[in-house]
Motif scaffolding. Structure first.
Motif, PDB file in Angstrom:
ATOM      1  N   LYS B  54       0.849  -1.202   0.000  1.00 53.66           N
ATOM      2  CA  LYS B  54       0.000   0.000   0.000  1.00 53.66           C
ATOM      3  C   LYS B  54       0.878   1.244   0.000  1.00 53.66           C
ATOM      4  O   LYS B  54       2.003   1.205   0.523  1.00 53.66           O
ATOM      5  CB  LYS B  54      -0.902  -0.007   1.231  1.00 53.66           C
ATOM      6  N   ASN B  69      -6.897   2.705   0.492  1.00 48.91           N
ATOM      7  CA  ASN B  69      -8.054   2.295   1.298  1.00 48.91           C
ATOM      8  C   ASN B  69      -8.852   1.165   0.641  1.00 48.91           C
ATOM      9  O   ASN B  69     -10.035   0.997   0.925  1.00 48.91           O
ATOM     10  CB  ASN B  69      -8.970   3.501   1.529  1.00 48.91           C
ATOM     11  N   ILE B  70      -8.203   0.441  -0.217  1.00 49.50           N
ATOM     12  CA  ILE B  70      -8.918  -0.618  -0.952  1.00 49.50           C
ATOM     13  C   ILE B  70      -9.335  -1.752  -0.012  1.00 49.50           C
ATOM     14  O   ILE B  70      -8.586  -2.157   0.881  1.00 49.50           O
ATOM     15  CB  ILE B  70      -8.038  -1.142  -2.123  1.00 49.50           C
ATOM     16  N   LYS B  71     -10.572  -2.229  -0.214  1.00 48.42           N
ATOM     17  CA  LYS B  71     -11.051  -3.356   0.604  1.00 48.42           C
ATOM     18  C   LYS B  71     -10.597  -4.649  -0.064  1.00 48.42           C
ATOM     19  O   LYS B  71     -10.331  -4.667  -1.265  1.00 48.42           O
ATOM     20  CB  LYS B  71     -12.584  -3.338   0.653  1.00 48.42           C
ATOM     21  N   GLN B  72     -10.577  -5.716   0.734  1.00 44.38           N
ATOM     22  CA  GLN B  72     -10.115  -7.006   0.216  1.00 44.38           C
ATOM     23  C   GLN B  72     -10.957  -7.453  -0.987  1.00 44.38           C
ATOM     24  O   GLN B  72     -10.413  -7.921  -1.986  1.00 44.38           O
ATOM     25  CB  GLN B  72     -10.181  -8.047   1.346  1.00 44.38           C
ATOM     26  N   SER B  73     -12.277  -7.269  -0.888  1.00 50.36           N
ATOM     27  CA  SER B  73     -13.149  -7.708  -1.992  1.00 50.36           C
ATOM     28  C   SER B  73     -12.889  -6.875  -3.253  1.00 50.36           C
ATOM     29  O   SER B  73     -12.901  -7.394  -4.372  1.00 50.36           O
ATOM     30  CB  SER B  73     -14.608  -7.596  -1.571  1.00 50.36           C
ATOM     31  N   GLN B  74     -12.617  -5.576  -3.062  1.00 49.74           N
ATOM     32  CA  GLN B  74     -12.309  -4.707  -4.203  1.00 49.74           C
ATOM     33  C   GLN B  74     -10.993  -5.134  -4.853  1.00 49.74           C
ATOM     34  O   GLN B  74     -10.873  -5.151  -6.076  1.00 49.74           O
ATOM     35  CB  GLN B  74     -12.176  -3.251  -3.747  1.00 49.74           C
TER      36      GLN B  74
END
Lengths: 270, 221
Positions: B54, B69-74
């Protein structure tokens, strides 16, 4: 070969656990059968000067199965030896009523105390004999048996669970590189874990089948495993009808919970 | 812009930034070369583009997703729309060539028939039809890298990231790989970002070249 050993590493601990579960069930059922068989021989004796109605005892909610007045003549017959005719007549006149109270379930020592206390609240009752010493000895033996069965089952489940956990961790370690490559292409950890989940589910089915065959064989060949002397007792004969389903459920639960636990742990470690 | 970095700082240990205060923008269908000396941070930039590290500071947007700030699913969805090629190929050695190529298709939920037909097409494209059922260990380095490129192309991604794709290859194999990447860019409109210390000669398509010097990315015009 690798796949076979992977399946065996699941099937062996799972089968051991299921067989210990069936032993646990068998012992539990034998003890329950034994409790039910001796409850027929166990009775509380209630003594009263006046007549006690069965309804009055039923109201006490003590798990009454039957309440029966004992025949005075039989009691006197047992006591009259060495007494003259006048004494027998006097005894017949003064002898209080003796009732035999039988219970539905075999009570614990604590329950027995409560029953005794409740019975004494009935004004007509002057004495209650629960034969506590004999009862407590037998009840202690049951408790000890239950505890031994529970500890034995708990230890086997724990060891099987830890063995499964170790095998799943080894699988993740062995497949670390493959999982990393799959995740680079957007696969979730759950997707990457498909082979181990499939192994866990199929192993649960195989282990259940092994356990059920083992039970079926033992039940149909009891004489090989139990001495002839014991076979004469009815409480030794147990049935497993609805328990086959619980064996399947337990097998699935243990294998799936173990795999999911490791997956969740892996997820949070990353 | 398909990728945009503003004052980006990247680091592996969250202490000393390897890439410092760097800004760049990449459009769809760009063919990008990133070069620099060993340890200059070329691969670090690539790793940040597929979310392996990151940003330490600044902003990095990939397909309008903030990589900080990316989510795991994204991240999983973003990677599903990327093809990645590595110097060491990163093929799954227990899977056949065909299964390796099918991997991103299966992850993207393609049907078995589609996976099969797409694998056949790609195997022909990279001229490895005869090696369909072979395992990676049975192939040469050049062939393994062709499988890796075929896998990167399989699901028709928006972006292909390649980290030293020809680093272990002889000149002939390297030229095959460059042609495959050029084809992906020119015929399939895929944005291609290649990290390399050796830019091929006679690379007859328009490309942009970035160079890393002392932790900063400069574009060479």
């Amino acid at each position: 070969m690798k796949i076979i050993s992977r399946y065996l590493s699941f099937v062996i601990p799972l089968s051991a656990m299921l067989l210990s579960y069936t032993m646990y069930l068998t012992l539990y059922k034998v003890v329950e059968n034994y409790k039910n068989s001796i409850i027929n021989d166990y009775a509380i004796v209630v003594v009263s000067q006046e007549t006690v109605e069965e309804k009055a005892i039923d109201k006490l909610d003590i798990g009454m199965r039957s309440f029966k007045l004992l025949d005075k003549d039989i009691i006197i017959e047992n006591l009259k030896e060495g007494l003259n005719e006048n004494s027998v007549k006097l005894l017949n006149k003064e002898l209080p009523n003796f009732y035999q109270l039988k219970l539905i379930d075999y009570p614990s020592s604590k329950t027995l105390e409560t029953i005794k206390r409740k019975l004494k609240t009935v004004s007509a009752i002057i004495e209650v004999e629960v034969f506590a010493k004999d009862h407590n000895q037998q009840y202690f033996m049951f408790l000890m048996l239950y505890d031994i069965i529970n500890i034995f089952f708990f230890v086997i489940v724990l060891f099987s669970f830890l063995t499964l956990l170790k095998h799943i961790k080894i699988w993740f370690y062995e497949n670390e590189n493959r999982i990393y490559i799959m995740q680079l292409h957007g696969a979730s950890l759950l997707y990457c874990s498909k082979p181990i989940i499939t192994t866990a589910l199929l192993s649960a089915i195989y282990s259940s089948i092994i356990a059920i065959i083992a039970i079926w064989y033992i039940l149909n060949n009891l004489s090989i495993f139990i001495s002839d002397e014991l076979l004469n007792y009815n409480y030794i004969k147990v049935e497993f009808n609805s328990d086959y389903f619980s064996i399947f459920v337990l097998s699935f639960l243990i294998s799936i919970v173990t795999v999911l636990m490791v997956i969740i742990k892996q997820k949070y470690e990353k | 812009m398909i990728i945009e970095a503003i004052n980006l700082e990247l680091s592996y240990d969250k202490k000393k930034a390897i890439i410092q205060n760097t800004s760049f923008a990449i459009k769809k269908r760009d063919f990008i070369f990133i070069s620099g000396t060993s340890g200059s941070g070329k691969s670090t930039i690539l790793n940040s583009l597929y979310g392996d590290i990151k940003p330490l500071a600044g902003q990095l947007m990939v397909k309008n997703i903030d990589m900080e700030n990316i989510k795991q699913s994204q991240l999983m969805n973003l990677r599903k729309d990327m093809g990645i090629v590595f110097q060491d190929y990163k093929l799954i050695k227990e899977k056949t060539v065909e299964e390796n190529i099918m991997l991103p298709l299966q992850i993207n939920g393609y049907t078995e028939e589609l996976c099969d037909s797409q694998a056949t097409k790609l195997l022909e494209h990279v001229r490895l039809g005869q090696a369909r059922y072979a395992y990676p260990d049975q192939l040469s380095g050049g062939e393994q890298q062709r499988v890796s490129v075929a896998r990167a192309l399989a699901h028709n991604p928006s972006i292909i990231l390649a980290d030293e794709p020809t680093g272990n290859l002889d000149d002939y194999s390297a030229s095959v790989i460059w042609n495959l990447l050029k084809g992906a860019n020119q015929q399939l409109d895929i944005t291609v970002i290649v990290v390399t210390h050796r830019i091929p000669v006679n690379f007859n398509i328009n490309f942009r070249h970035f160079n890393i010097d002392e932790g900063k990315l400069y574009e060479n015009y």
